[in-house]
Design an enzyme around this catalytic site. Structure first.
Site, mmCIF file in Angstrom:
data_model
loop_
_atom_site.group_PDB
_atom_site.id
_atom_site.type_symbol
_atom_site.label_atom_id
_atom_site.label_comp_id
_atom_site.label_asym_id
_atom_site.label_seq_id
_atom_site.Cartn_x
_atom_site.Cartn_y
_atom_site.Cartn_z
ATOM 1 N N ASN A 131 1.214 -4.439 -6.307
ATOM 2 C CA ASN A 131 0.078 -3.714 -5.652
ATOM 3 C C ASN A 131 0.219 -2.379 -6.590
ATOM 4 O OD1 ASN A 131 -1.009 -2.162 -3.494
ATOM 5 N ND2 ASN A 131 -0.316 -3.474 -1.994
ATOM 6 N N THR A 132 -0.421 -1.234 -6.153
ATOM 7 C CA THR A 132 -0.424 -0.108 -6.946
ATOM 8 C C THR A 132 0.796 0.770 -7.019
ATOM 9 O OG1 THR A 132 -1.584 0.814 -4.952
ATOM 10 C CG2 THR A 132 -3.139 -0.020 -6.347
ATOM 11 N N CYS A 153 10.068 -1.983 -37.270
ATOM 12 C CA CYS A 153 10.162 -1.337 -35.811
ATOM 13 C C CYS A 153 8.511 -1.732 -35.295
ATOM 14 C CB CYS A 153 10.288 -0.197 -35.903
ATOM 15 S SG CYS A 153 8.934 1.155 -36.301
ATOM 16 N N CYS A 185 0.814 -1.268 -0.174
ATOM 17 C CA CYS A 185 0.047 -0.056 -0.105
ATOM 18 C C CYS A 185 0.754 1.180 0.052
ATOM 19 C CB CYS A 185 -0.921 -0.104 1.233
ATOM 20 S SG CYS A 185 -1.982 1.092 1.174
#
Lengths: 434, 449
Positions: free
Chosen positions: A204-205, A385, A139
């Site tokens: 996680n974020t 590419c 977190c």
């Protein structure tokens, strides 16, 4: 029919689709609905130590960025761990697990970095009959300011220490959830492994500010004129998560460590990709928060049909199947030569391939032929590419065609070699060992 | 069907007031903010965008749509007005289905072009409603230019000339400025007096004086103007109306569609307009369609549009034809008028002959049919009244200009419907006016050196 049954770090579930620890798993009401919808398991939203519950801001808690048609592609939040009393959560966990014995119920935990705090909470969680615990070391906001969450996850020594405490104080499998807000994911993952973790889950974020309000000059989400960095998730983070999962999956020091893949999984295909890169199961949050729990039906049927089509009977048949193909740049075959080819029947003549190539790349796509609007690749300029493929609005209109051995690459005038050759042995490489 | 439609004769108040109101409101309701954003999001921002190439005014469509997408609708309006100061009217009347939207790559991809016209209206309406002025008169050049005709060509020319600092005086034969925008377009395409609103907005630039009720030939001559002014621009339009050349063309009930459309536009209370029960419209262009649809909207029971060639040859687009049929107009192709039937000087019907193409030539088949009609509207084209511009070279009855819109008299320029090869489109007229102004300015600047 493919069998989607999942066994992850010893925890069984009818399918690999688990809800990540987040608002959708905050209480029995939501989790019951999720299980009714068909989710295989949940990571119960993070519990903290007993005492006065944490408080959250009273809005807004989320910020977002959008793709075309206001499709949510990135979400950020500044919510903290559960703000409900510990006892209430424990009671509900116990009841839900009793009601749904075939589903996985894993409890996410975050308590201060002291062994006693963990020794206190682990037995009461164990008593609920939960299938395991997930250590929230990820977190990135709020709790990290208090020495928890990402503040632990960013220090490998702490990860190892806490993991060891947990392993010593519970029978339950310990899953360590990792923060992506570090420089090299392998270090915290190795620490978890060293500490005896049964599995890791990631990502996680990500620390983020989604936007800036240009009227009041404050970051979004804005609370009374101020904002703070929040945790970023949703489809936009998937590529970052896939890479981190792959880095762990192919790390020799962590062979066999189960990975629960998290990060922008929006449909069955995303899930299959995480699994192919070594995830034993997947966790989903933003997609459910965007569309509701019903999406799991599409995920189950999509994954199942794809497995049938490919002849995979169980998840184990393809878990990690893409890992051997993740390598370092230096080992990529420099003799592999591709050219873009535009399918003239599908081309709608928007010209985006041309202008992208002309302005920003290799001037390899013509915009007219015989005085008429016409887009065609100039093989003598094309370096293969893939930018044109990526900017083309029509699916499969431009494909990359691999030159066969013996064909002439019109750009270099040289014959394509059929031999594998990489940078380590290239003549321009000062460190070449070839 | 309301009983009013069954009443015999040419009468007003066939419908109730609410029906008139509904029939003559905006053809397309404008896009709301959300709709505009969704629609703008569909644009691919093409390279050298085909929509722009297809636009006679070469509006940078991709750019203005991207501006709408990014919460900058006023920037979008300026992008439009930079090329076409009549962007607001063109958003309403352009046959986009054969111009920008036909060229849209989304049309190719999924048969659903981006609604360019509607997006253009979204941006331009906002600018006009807010009276956001993007242009100002240039530093005074000391030059004076006369413009004949206050239609889209003339006003667009005047606006651009004013930007350059020239003083402009416009002369128009009618009592109001606007030309076909004011008198020639179906009412439901320019609802709420939009034509005048737009002209007022455009004229805010200043340095443009409009003289109405001033007619070339009777109030002044071309020579008067070319002697008095540094340059003259002719945006005359086509004031003459083609005739069928049949007997009884002067019977009661036979009328030019263009006059009827103008009267309709100028009448606020549409219930006061008398219309017959059985209507025949002759022609295949936009005026024929506008006439037929509006006859139906006024409560005529049967409206038949007769055209002497096929669907493909019609000047009106397929979209416009379908719009007409959806309103209940019957379109009959391959029919050529032969005889106007009358009783006591009043039209009772029309006899027509079927036609077909033989070796590329239109021929009568000798098979005939008769349609009952208490009104016949002629919409078979307009022509240039040339008696007052005799000194200029014409081609096919229209004014011949060079690629800078200069006539055979180098002081006199022309644009819009009155020139040879003109396209009879508002947008073309506006673009002609703009380009003629650029050429006039160039010529006058040269002279100043």
């Amino acid at each position: 029919m493919a069998n989607l049954k999942n066994s992850f770090a010893g925890i069984k579930s009818p399918n690999p689709f688990w809800l990540a620890s987040a608002p959708p798993t905050d209480k029995a009401y939501n989790v019951e609905r999720a299980f009714k919808a068909g989710w295989g398991g949940v990571m119960w939203k993070t519990l903290g130590e007993d005492g006065p519950p944490v408080v959250n801001v009273n809005g807004p808690r989320y910020g977002a960025i959008f793709g075309g048609d206001r499709r949510l592609i990135g979400l950020n939040n500044i919510e903290l761990i559960t703000d409900r009393p510990l006892q209430l959560n424990l009671q509900e966990i116990k009841q839900v697990k009793k009601n749904w014995p075939d589903r996985a119920v894993v409890v996410s935990l975050m308590v201060p970095c002291e062994e006693d705090a963990w020794k206190t909470i682990l037995p009461v969680v164990e008593e609920t009959g939960a299938d395991g615990i997930e250590l929230n070391f990820g977190c990135p906001h709020g709790m990290s300011e208090r020495g928890m969450g990402a503040a632990v996850g960013q220090v490998p020594e702490y990860i190892e220490m806490v993991t060891r405490w947990c392993k010593a104080n519970t029978r339950m499998p310990v899953i360590v959830k990792l923060t992506p807000n570090i420089t090299d994911i392998r270090y915290p993952a190795r620490a978890a492994y060293q500490g005896g973790a049964d599995a890791v889950s990631l990502i996680n974020t990500i620390n983020s500010i989604t936007s800036v309000n240009l009227d009041i000059f404050a970051p979004e989400p804005t609370i009374d004129g101020k904002g703070t960095h929040g945790g970023y998730c949703g489809p936009a983070v998937k590529p970052i998560a896939l890479n981190m999962v792959a880095e762990i999956a192919r790390d020799e020091q962590m062979q066999g460590l189960p990975i629960s893949g998290i990060g922008g999984i929006n449909n069955w295909r995303d899930a299959a990709e995480f699994i192919a890169l070594g995830s034993g199961n997947v966790q989903i949050c933003t997609a459910a928060m965007t569309y509701g729990f019903k999406i799991v039906e599409e995920m189950i049927s999509g994954l199942s049909n794809w497995m049938d089509e490919k002849g995979y009977e169980t998840l184990d048949d393809f878990i990690g199947k893409a890992v051997p193909n993740v390598t370092d740049w230096q080992y990529l075959n420099l003799n592999h030569i591709t050219k873009a080819k535009i399918n003239q029947d599908l081309c709608i003549s928007c010209g985006r391939c041309h202008i992208a190539c002309e302005d920003t790349s290799h001037q390899a796509i013509m915009d007219s032929k015989d005085g008429k609007r016409h887009f065609e690749v100039k093989n003598e300029e094309c370096v293969g590419c893939n930018l044109c493929v990526n900017v083309c609005p029509i699916e499969n209109c431009i494909e990359m065609v691999t030159l066969k051995a013996g064909e002439i690459d019109e750009r270099t005038g040289e014959k394509v070699s059929g031999n594998y050759a990489n940078w380590t042995k290239h003549k321009n490489n000062p460190n070449s060992n070839g | 069907m309301g009983e009013g439609q069954l009443k015999k004769g040419i009468i007003s108040e066939r419908l109730n007031l609410d029906e008139y109101k509904e029939n003559f409101c905006d053809l397309h309701s404008p896009l709301g903010q959300h709709e505009a954003l969704v629609e703008a999001g569909r644009c691919y921002f093409c390279y050298d965008a085909p929509c722009q190439t297809a636009c006679p005014a070469e509006i940078d469509v991709a750019l203005f749509i991207r501006e709408i997408s990014n919460s900058n609708p006023l920037g979008a309006a300026k992008t439009i007005f930079d090329q076409n100061i009549f962007g607001g009217m063109c958003a309403r009347v352009c046959p986009v289905e054969i111009l920008c939207e036909e060229a849209c790559v989304r049309q190719e991809a999924e048969s659903k072009p981006v609604k360019i016209g509607q997006l253009q209206r979204f941006a331009t309406d906002l600018a006009i409603d807010k009276n956001k002025q993007f242009y100002q008169a240039g530093d005074p050049s000391g030059k004076k230019i006369a413009v004949i005709g206050a239609g889209p060509a003339g006003i667009a020319c005047a606006h651009r000339l004013s930007m350059y600092g020239h003083e402009v005086e416009i002369f128009d034969a009618k009592e109001k400025a606007g030309g076909l925008n004011e008198f020639g377009i179906a009412a439901y395409k320019s609802a709420n007096d939009f034509a005048q609103k737009e002209i007022n907005y455009i004229l805010k630039i200043g340095n443009i004086k409009i003289n109405t009720n001033k007619k070339l030939g009777s109030d002044f001559s071309l020579d008067d103007l070319s002697n008095k002014y540094d340059a003259v621009f002719l945006g005359l339009g086509l004031a003459g109306v083609n005739a069928l050349g049949l007997k009884n063309e002067d019977a009661k009930g036979v009328q030019d569609a263009i006059d009827f459309i103008a009267e309709l536009r100028q009448t606020k209370d549409k219930s006061k307009i008398a219309i017959g029960q059985n209507i025949v419209v002759i022609g295949g262009g936009m005026s024929a369609i506008d006439m037929a649809i509006q006859a139906k909207l006024l409560g005529a029971q049967n409206v038949t549009l007769c055209y002497r060639r096929g669907i493909e040859q019609m000047g009106a687009s397929i979209y416009e034809q379908e719009l007409a049929t959806s309103k209940g107009v019957v379109i009959k192709h391959w029919l050529s008028p032969k005889k106007i039937l009358t009783k006591k000087g009043q039209v009772t019907g029309i006899k027509l002959e079927y036609t077909s193409l033989k070796n590329g030539k239109l021929m009568g088949t000798k098979e005939k049919t008769t349609l009952e009609a208490d009104q016949i509207f002629k919409a078979i084209g307009q022509n240039l009244i040339s008696k007052n511009i005799k000194s200029l070279n014409l081609k096919n009855g229209r004014i011949l200009v060079d690629d800078e819109f200069r006539t055979s008299n180098e002081k006199i320029f022309a644009g819009g419907d009155c020139i040879f090869d003109g396209e009879d489109l508002t947008v073309t007229a506006s673009a002609n006016g703009r380009d003629a102004a650029i050429a006039i300015n160039k010529q006058l600047s040269k002279g100043a050196k």
